[in-house]
Design an enzyme around this catalytic site. Structure first.
Site, PDB file in Angstrom:
ATOM      1  N   HIS A 206      43.167  53.615  36.857  1.00 10.25           N
ATOM      2  CA  HIS A 206      44.512  53.715  36.297  1.00 10.25           C
ATOM      3  C   HIS A 206      45.403  54.691  37.041  1.00 10.25           C
ATOM      4  O   HIS A 206      46.619  54.512  37.088  1.00 10.25           O
ATOM      5  CB  HIS A 206      44.451  54.068  34.819  1.00 10.25           C
ATOM      6  CG  HIS A 206      44.120  52.881  33.987  1.00 10.25           C
ATOM      7  ND1 HIS A 206      44.776  51.689  34.128  1.00 10.25           N
ATOM      8  CD2 HIS A 206      43.186  52.678  33.051  1.00 10.25           C
ATOM      9  CE1 HIS A 206      44.268  50.813  33.300  1.00 10.25           C
ATOM     10  NE2 HIS A 206      43.290  51.385  32.627  1.00 10.25           N
ATOM     11  N   ARG A 313      45.812  37.280  35.216  1.00  7.97           N
ATOM     12  CA  ARG A 313      44.412  37.579  34.848  1.00  7.97           C
ATOM     13  C   ARG A 313      44.420  37.905  33.361  1.00  7.97           C
ATOM     14  O   ARG A 313      44.993  38.923  32.959  1.00  7.97           O
ATOM     15  CB  ARG A 313      43.904  38.783  35.635  1.00  7.97           C
ATOM     16  CG  ARG A 313      43.762  38.566  37.134  1.00  7.97           C
ATOM     17  CD  ARG A 313      43.163  39.813  37.797  1.00  7.97           C
ATOM     18  NE  ARG A 313      42.679  39.558  39.132  1.00  7.97           N
ATOM     19  CZ  ARG A 313      43.336  39.868  40.246  1.00  7.97           C
ATOM     20  NH1 ARG A 313      44.518  40.449  40.180  1.00  7.97           N
ATOM     21  NH2 ARG A 313      42.806  39.612  41.429  1.00  7.97           N
ATOM     22  N   GLU A 448      36.918  29.705  45.069  1.00  8.55           N
ATOM     23  CA  GLU A 448      36.423  31.040  45.413  1.00  8.55           C
ATOM     24  C   GLU A 448      34.906  31.075  45.582  1.00  8.55           C
ATOM     25  O   GLU A 448      34.306  32.126  45.721  1.00  8.55           O
ATOM     26  CB  GLU A 448      36.900  32.079  44.390  1.00  8.55           C
ATOM     27  CG  GLU A 448      36.783  31.682  42.948  1.00  8.55           C
ATOM     28  CD  GLU A 448      37.412  32.705  41.981  1.00  8.55           C
ATOM     29  OE1 GLU A 448      37.794  33.806  42.395  1.00  8.55           O
ATOM     30  OE2 GLU A 448      37.499  32.372  40.786  1.00  8.55           O
ATOM     31  N   ASP A 472      36.893  36.810  45.939  1.00  4.61           N
ATOM     32  CA  ASP A 472      35.527  36.334  45.734  1.00  4.61           C
ATOM     33  C   ASP A 472      35.054  35.445  46.873  1.00  4.61           C
ATOM     34  O   ASP A 472      33.893  35.496  47.261  1.00  4.61           O
ATOM     35  CB  ASP A 472      35.426  35.566  44.407  1.00  4.61           C
ATOM     36  CG  ASP A 472      35.270  36.528  43.241  1.00  4.61           C
ATOM     37  OD1 ASP A 472      34.431  37.440  43.343  1.00  4.61           O
ATOM     38  OD2 ASP A 472      36.003  36.392  42.255  1.00  4.61           O
ATOM     39  N   ARG A 482      32.112  42.856  47.151  1.00 10.31           N
ATOM     40  CA  ARG A 482      33.503  43.275  47.336  1.00 10.31           C
ATOM     41  C   ARG A 482      33.770  44.702  46.863  1.00 10.31           C
ATOM     42  O   ARG A 482      34.815  45.265  47.156  1.00 10.31           O
ATOM     43  CB  ARG A 482      34.472  42.281  46.660  1.00 10.31           C
ATOM     44  CG  ARG A 482      34.364  42.219  45.153  1.00 10.31           C
ATOM     45  CD  ARG A 482      35.123  41.004  44.603  1.00 10.31           C
ATOM     46  NE  ARG A 482      36.310  41.394  43.856  1.00 10.31           N
ATOM     47  CZ  ARG A 482      37.036  40.554  43.134  1.00 10.31           C
ATOM     48  NH1 ARG A 482      36.721  39.261  43.087  1.00 10.31           N
ATOM     49  NH2 ARG A 482      38.086  40.955  42.486  1.00 10.31           N
ATOM     50  N   CYS A 519      45.724  33.292  46.061  1.00 11.38           N
ATOM     51  CA  CYS A 519      46.059  34.403  45.156  1.00 11.38           C
ATOM     52  C   CYS A 519      45.135  35.595  45.324  1.00 11.38           C
ATOM     53  O   CYS A 519      45.161  36.511  44.511  1.00 11.38           O
ATOM     54  CB  CYS A 519      46.074  33.935  43.707  1.00 11.38           C
ATOM     55  SG  CYS A 519      44.474  33.392  43.122  1.00 11.38           S
TER      56      CYS A 519
HETATM   57  C1  PEP Z   1      39.926  36.285  43.782  1.00 16.59           C
HETATM   58  O1  PEP Z   1      38.713  36.256  43.607  1.00 16.59           O
HETATM   59  O2  PEP Z   1      40.462  36.241  44.908  1.00 16.59           O
HETATM   60  C2  PEP Z   1      40.841  36.413  42.641  1.00 16.59           C
HETATM   61  C3  PEP Z   1      42.139  36.310  42.799  1.00 16.59           C
HETATM   62  O3  PEP Z   1      40.314  36.655  41.435  1.00 16.59           O
HETATM   63  P1  PEP Z   1      39.718  38.072  40.963  1.00 16.59           P
HETATM   64  O4  PEP Z   1      40.121  39.110  41.960  1.00 16.59           O
HETATM   65  O5  PEP Z   1      40.301  38.286  39.606  1.00 16.59           O
HETATM   66  O6  PEP Z   1      38.248  37.803  40.937  1.00 16.59           O
HETATM   67 MG    MG Z   2      37.876  35.828  41.678  1.00 17.44          MG
END
Ligand code: PEP
Ligand code: MG
Length: 601
Positions: A206, A313, A448, A472, A482, A519
Site C-alpha cells: 500500500h 480485477r 495467460e 502470468d 513472478r 492487459c
Molecule cells: C496477468 O496475468 O497478466 C494479469 C493481467 O492478471 P493478474 O496480474 O491479475 O494475474
Molecule cells: Mg493473471
C-alpha cells in the site's frame, strides 16, 4: 591539489548505492528523516491461571476496541488528498475483527492458557504465512496489512502507545522507515514528504500504491535502509530505478539533479497531452485502457486519459471480510464503475482467487504450488453459487453501461464453454425473476497459460476477444515465479520466446476475426511499445499512471515502421539484443526520459 590532499581536508563522500524495488517513479534529493519504530515483535510468553483466562480475553478485546477507536479517528482525520485511500483503512478496520484473527486469538488464549500478546503473535504469524503462500502478489503482500493491525493491537496490550509519530515533521524530508502502515502514511503531512523509503514492501504494497497515486517517488524493499541511513543524511532517491544513493559526491549530485529536471519536464509534457487519442503518424488508432483494482481507481483512469477499463480485477470486494459480498453489493460496485466510465468500455474480469484464499471463515487448504492450483476460473467453476452471484451482478451492470466480461486463467476449451453456460444460466435466472440485465454482453478469455496459446485458434471460436495476461503468461512460459526476487532478472517481457508467443495469439485472433488486447504489465512499459504496436493489437491496458507516456509515444511512431521493427525484433536471439534494438532505433527520436531511468545508462 592532489586527490590525497582533498581527502585529508574533507571527509570523502560515501556515495553508497542501495538497490531496492521501484515503488513510485521520480527523483528526489534531500535530507533523510528516520522514522523511529519500536519493535513490538518481541513479546513474552506467560501462562495464565485458568481462573484468570476470562480477564485475559477481556484484556485482548479491550486492546482490539482501542485499536478500532484509534483507526476510526485516523479515518476521520484523513486529509482531503488521501480520501480515495480510506478504503485501505476500512479494510484494516475489518481485519481487526477478522474471524481468523479475532476468534483465533481468543481460542488460543483459552486453549493454551497463555497471555493475550503471545496468542496474538502466534495466530497472526499463522494467518500471515497463509497469505504469503497465495499465488497472487497482491494478496501475498496483504500479509503486511495483517502485520500492521497486529502491531496496533500489541501496542495497546503492551501499553506502549502508537510507535511512530511523524505528524510533527516540519521540513521537507525523505522518509525512511522499516515499514509504513496505511494509517501512518495517511497521517503524514504529505507536503513535507519528498520521497518514501522502506526496508519492507514491494510494488503492490500500500505504501507503493499510495505513493504512486500521489506521484511521490518511493523505493521499497531496501532490506536494511533504516540501519544504514540516519536522520539528516543527504540522499538521492531514484524511484524509477529503485535506487537510493547515500551521501552522494558532487558529480553524482549534479548528474541526478539533471535527471530530476528531465524527469519533471517529461512528466509535465506527457500529462498535458494525455487526453489526445493514441493515433500513430499513419493514423492507426490504438486504444489505451486502464487496469483497476477498486472503484476509487476510476478517478485516476479519467485523469490520465484512459480510453476505458481493460481489466477490472474484482478480487478486492471478497477480501478481508468474514462473509461473501452479496449480488447487490457487487452490482452497486460494477454499476458505479460502468456509469462513471460510460460511454467508455469496462472489462470486468471474474474472480481470480482460490476459494480458500479470501473468505477468512474458510479453513485453508495448503497447496504445494499455489500458482498452479485451484485459482481463477478453476475455483469459480467449482463454486457455482459464488460464480453465479458474480455473473448476475455483471449482467445487471451491463444494462447500465458498456460492460464486457472476461474469464481468467483459461487453460482449455471446456472451461470457456462451461463458463459461458453458467453465464447463460445466470441470464435465465435474471429473466425469470424479472430483473433488468443485458444478455448480449461480449465475452473474452484471458490468455495467460501456454496451453491457451497453443489452442488459441479453437478458443477464438468461443469468444469475442482475447486479452493477453503477460504477468502470468511470462511466469508460466519462462518458468519464472513472478514474485521470486531471486529469478526476477530472468523475467523478461522482451524475451524472444515471449514475443513469439504473443504474436501467435495475435495472429490466431486476427484469423478468427476477434479482437485482441494485452492487459499485463508488459503493456505499460514504453520499451515494449514498438513491438506491441507492430503486432497491431486492438488495445493495450495498463496501470493508469503509465497511460500518458504510452499515448504520447504512440503518436510519435508510424504503424508501418513499427511493423518493420517487429520483423527485426523477432530475429534477435536474446532479450538483451531486443532491448538494444529498441534503444538504438527509438532512443534518439523519443524524448529523453521516455525509457525508464534504469534502461538509460
Ligand atoms: C496477468 O496475468 O497478466 C494479469 C493481467 O492478471 P493478474 O496480474 O491479475 O494475474
Ligand atoms: Mg493473471
Amino acid at each position: 591539489m592532489s586527490d590525497t590532499t582533498v581527502r585529508h581536508a574533507v571527509k570523502p563522500a560515501l556515495n553508497l548505492t542501495l538497490q531496492g524495488i521501484s515503488g513510485s517513479p521520480g527523483i528526489a534529493i534531500g535530507k533523510a528523516y528516520l522514522v523511529e519504530q519500536e519493535d513490538v515483535d518481541v513479546v513474552e510468553k506467560r501462562f495464565i491461571e485458568p481462573e484468570n483466562i476470562p480477564a485475559e480475553v477481556r484484556r485482548f478485546k479491550e486492546g482490539v476496541k482501542k485499536a478500532q477507536k484509534q483507526l476510526q479517528s485516523v479515518i476521520e482525520e484523513v486529509p482531503e488528498e488521501l480520501r480515495d485511500h480510506t478504503y485501505i483503512l476500512d479494510a484494516h478496520m475489518m481485519l481487526l475483527k477478522d474471524r481468523m484473527i479475532y476468534n483465533g486469538t481468543i481460542e488460543h488464549i483459552e486453549q493454551e492458557n497463555v497471555n493475550a500478546e503471545w496468542a496474538v503473535k502466534i495466530v497472526v504469524n499463522e494467518v500471515k504465512s497463509i497469505f504469503k503462500k497465495m499465488p497472487d502478489p497482491y494478496f501475498r503482500e496483504r500479509a503486511s496489512d495483517i502485520a500492521h493491525i497486529s502491531k496496533l493491537i500489541l501496542e495497546n496490550l503492551l501499553g506502549s502507545g502508537p510507535s511512530t509519530n511523524i505528524s510533527h515533521i516540519d521540513k521537507r524530508v525523505i522518509l525512511v522507515a522499516h515499514d509504513l502502515s496505511p494509517a501512518e502514511t495517511t497521517q503524514m503531512p504529505l507536503e513535507k514528504v519528498r520521497a518514501f523509503l522502506t526496508d519492507l514492501g514491494g510494488q503492490t504494497s500500500h505504501t507503493g500504491i499510495i505513493a504512486r497515486s500521489l506521484e511521490i517517488p518511493a523505493v521499497l524493499g531496501l532490506g536494511n535502509a533504516t540501519q544504514l541511513i540516519k536522520t539528516d543524511d543527504l540522499i538521492i532517491v531514484d524511484g524509477s530505478a529503485g535506487v537510493v544513493i547515500l551521501d552522494p559526491d558532487e558529480e553524482t549530485l549534479t548528474r541526478y539533479q539533471e535527471r530530476k529536471d528531465l524527469f519533471e519536464q517529461y512528466q509535465a509534457m506527457i500529462t498535458r497531452s494525455s487526453h489526445l487519442p493514441a493515433q500513430t503518424t499513419d493514423r492507426f488508432q490504438l486504444t489505451v485502457m486502464a487496469n483497476i483494482g477498486v472503484l476509487e481507481d476510476v478517478v485516476s483512469v479519467i485523469d490520465h486519459g484512459g480510453d476505458g477499463i481493460g481489466l477490472y480485477r474484482t478480487e478486492f470486494l471478497y477480501l478481508n471480510r468474514p462473509t461473501l459480498p452479496s449480488e447487490q453489493e457487487l452490482f452497486d460496485n460494477y454499476r458505479d464503475v460502468a456509469e462513471i466510465m460510460a460511454p467508455r468500455t469496462v472489462t470486468i474480469r471474474t474472480l481470480d482467487i482460490g476459494g480458500d484464499k479470501f473468505a477468512s471463515g474458510l479453513r485453508l487448504a495448503e497447496e504445494m504450488n499455489p500458482a498452479l492450483g485451484l485459482r481463477a476460473i478453476r475455483f469459480s467453476l467449482q463454486s457455482p453459487e459464488i460464480f453465479e452471484t458474480q455473473l448476475r451482478a455483471i449482467l445487471r451492470a451491463a444494462n447500465l453501461g458498456s460492460v464486457r466480461i472476461m474469464f481468467p486463467m483459461i487453460s482449455e476449451v471446456d472451461e470457456i464453454v462451461q463458463a459461458k453456460r453458467m453465464l447463460n444460466q445466470a441470464a435465465e435466472s435474471l429473466e425469470k425473476a424479472g430483473i433488468p440485465f443485458r444478455a448480449d454482453i461480449e465475452v473474452g478469455a484471458m490468455i495467460e497459460v501456454p496451453s491457451a496459446v497453443i489452442m488459441a485458434d479453437i478458443l477464438a471460436r468461443e469468444v469475442d476477444f482475447f486479452s493477453i495476461g503477460t504477468n502470468d503468461l511470462i511466469q508460466y512460459s519462462l518458468a519464472i515465479d513472478r514474485v521470486n526476487k531471486h529469478v526476477a532478472h530472468l523475467y523478461q517481457p522482451l524475451h524472444p520466446a515471449v514475443l513469439r508467443i504473443v504474436q501467435r495469439v495475435v495472429e490466431a485472433a486476427k484469423e478468427a476475426g476477434i479482437q485482441v488486447y494485452m492487459c499485463g504489465e508488459m503493456a505499460g512499459d514504453p520499451v515494449n511499445l514498438p513491438v506491441l504496436l507492430g503486432m497491431e493489437l486492438d488495445a493495450i491496458s495498463m496501470n493508469p499512471i503509465s497511460i500518458p507516456a504510452i499515448k504520447m509515444l504512440v503518436r510519435m511512431i508510424s504503424l508501418k515502421e513499427s511493423k518493420l521493427f517487429l520483423e527485426e525484433a523477432l530475429k534477435q536471439p536474446t532479450a538483451t539484443e531486443v532491448i538494444k534494438l529498441v534503444q538504438d532505433t527509438y532512443g534518439p527520436s523519443f524524448p529523453k526520459g521516455a525509457f525508464s531511468q534504469a534502461n538509460q545508462d
